[in-house]
Design a protein around this motif. Sequence first.
Motif, PDB file in Angstrom:
ATOM      1  N   ASP A  72       0.712  -1.732   0.278  1.00 13.82           N
ATOM      2  CA  ASP A  72      -0.720  -0.376  -0.113  1.00 13.82           C
ATOM      3  C   ASP A  72       0.616   1.428  -0.315  1.00 13.82           C
ATOM      4  N   TYR A  73       0.615   2.537  -0.286  1.00 14.97           N
ATOM      5  CA  TYR A  73       1.219   3.491  -0.592  1.00 14.97           C
ATOM      6  C   TYR A  73       0.997   4.426   0.507  1.00 14.97           C
ATOM      7  N   ARG A  74       1.876   4.721   1.429  1.00 13.28           N
ATOM      8  CA  ARG A  74       1.808   5.999   1.799  1.00 13.28           C
ATOM      9  C   ARG A  74       2.242   6.845   2.063  1.00 13.28           C
TER      10      ARG A  74
ATOM     11  N   ASP B 103       7.004  14.722  14.605  1.00 15.67           N
ATOM     12  CA  ASP B 103       7.950  15.569  15.264  1.00 15.67           C
ATOM     13  C   ASP B 103       8.901  16.653  14.768  1.00 15.67           C
ATOM     14  N   GLY B 104       7.992  17.111  13.706  1.00 13.52           N
ATOM     15  CA  GLY B 104       8.656  18.016  13.062  1.00 13.52           C
ATOM     16  C   GLY B 104       9.686  17.669  11.898  1.00 13.52           C
ATOM     17  N   VAL B 105       9.861  16.230  11.472  1.00 14.17           N
ATOM     18  CA  VAL B 105      10.770  16.197  10.704  1.00 14.17           C
ATOM     19  C   VAL B 105       9.723  15.101   9.295  1.00 14.17           C
ATOM     20  N   PHE B 106       9.929  15.321   8.543  1.00 16.76           N
ATOM     21  CA  PHE B 106       8.963  15.243   7.223  1.00 16.76           C
ATOM     22  C   PHE B 106       9.795  12.951   6.866  1.00 16.76           C
ATOM     23  N   VAL B 107       8.633  12.659   7.224  1.00 17.37           N
ATOM     24  CA  VAL B 107       8.602  11.461   6.912  1.00 17.37           C
ATOM     25  C   VAL B 107       8.867  10.806   5.319  1.00 17.37           C
ATOM     26  N   PRO B 108       9.785  10.335   4.328  1.00 12.21           N
ATOM     27  CA  PRO B 108       9.490  10.178   2.834  1.00 12.21           C
ATOM     28  C   PRO B 108       7.696   8.986   2.789  1.00 12.21           C
ATOM     29  N   GLY B 109       7.218   9.167   2.038  1.00  5.59           N
ATOM     30  CA  GLY B 109       6.214   8.428   1.758  1.00  5.59           C
ATOM     31  C   GLY B 109       6.679   6.848   0.419  1.00  5.59           C
ATOM     32  N   GLY B 110       6.192   6.377   0.589  1.00  9.21           N
ATOM     33  CA  GLY B 110       6.277   5.256  -0.188  1.00  9.21           C
ATOM     34  C   GLY B 110       5.788   3.633  -0.615  1.00  9.21           C
ATOM     35  N   PHE B 111       5.823   2.607  -0.167  1.00  9.78           N
ATOM     36  CA  PHE B 111       5.154   2.121  -0.800  1.00  9.78           C
ATOM     37  C   PHE B 111       5.471   0.531   0.580  1.00  9.78           C
ATOM     38  N   GLU B 112       4.737   0.491   1.210  1.00 11.99           N
ATOM     39  CA  GLU B 112       4.968  -0.431   2.115  1.00 11.99           C
ATOM     40  C   GLU B 112       4.069  -1.884   2.774  1.00 11.99           C
TER      41      GLU B 112
END
Length: 86
Positions: free
Chosen positions: A69-71, A77-86
């Motif tokens: 699935d795409y996330r 917490d003020g940090v960008f977490v990159p999206g991706g497939f999980e």
Amino acid sequence: MLRVALTHLLLFLLPFLCYAIWLWLTKRSKDPDRWARGPLAWLTVSGLVLVIAGFIVMSTLNRGPDGTDYRPTQMKDGVFVPGGFE
């Protein structure tokens, strides 16, 4: 989303643009009968075929591996977490 819409609009208008350039290069653009119903119908059909092909290509290129699935990108917490497939 705007990029996708503009891409498909360009794909639809591409046959009309090519036909206009061809008329201009062959100096036939002064004849209004060149833009009669016949060429416009075929240009519209070819534009729609290009748009449908664009939808198919984009759907196959944007698909992740099977069973994933795409996330989307998130901010934790003020940090960008990159999206991706999980």
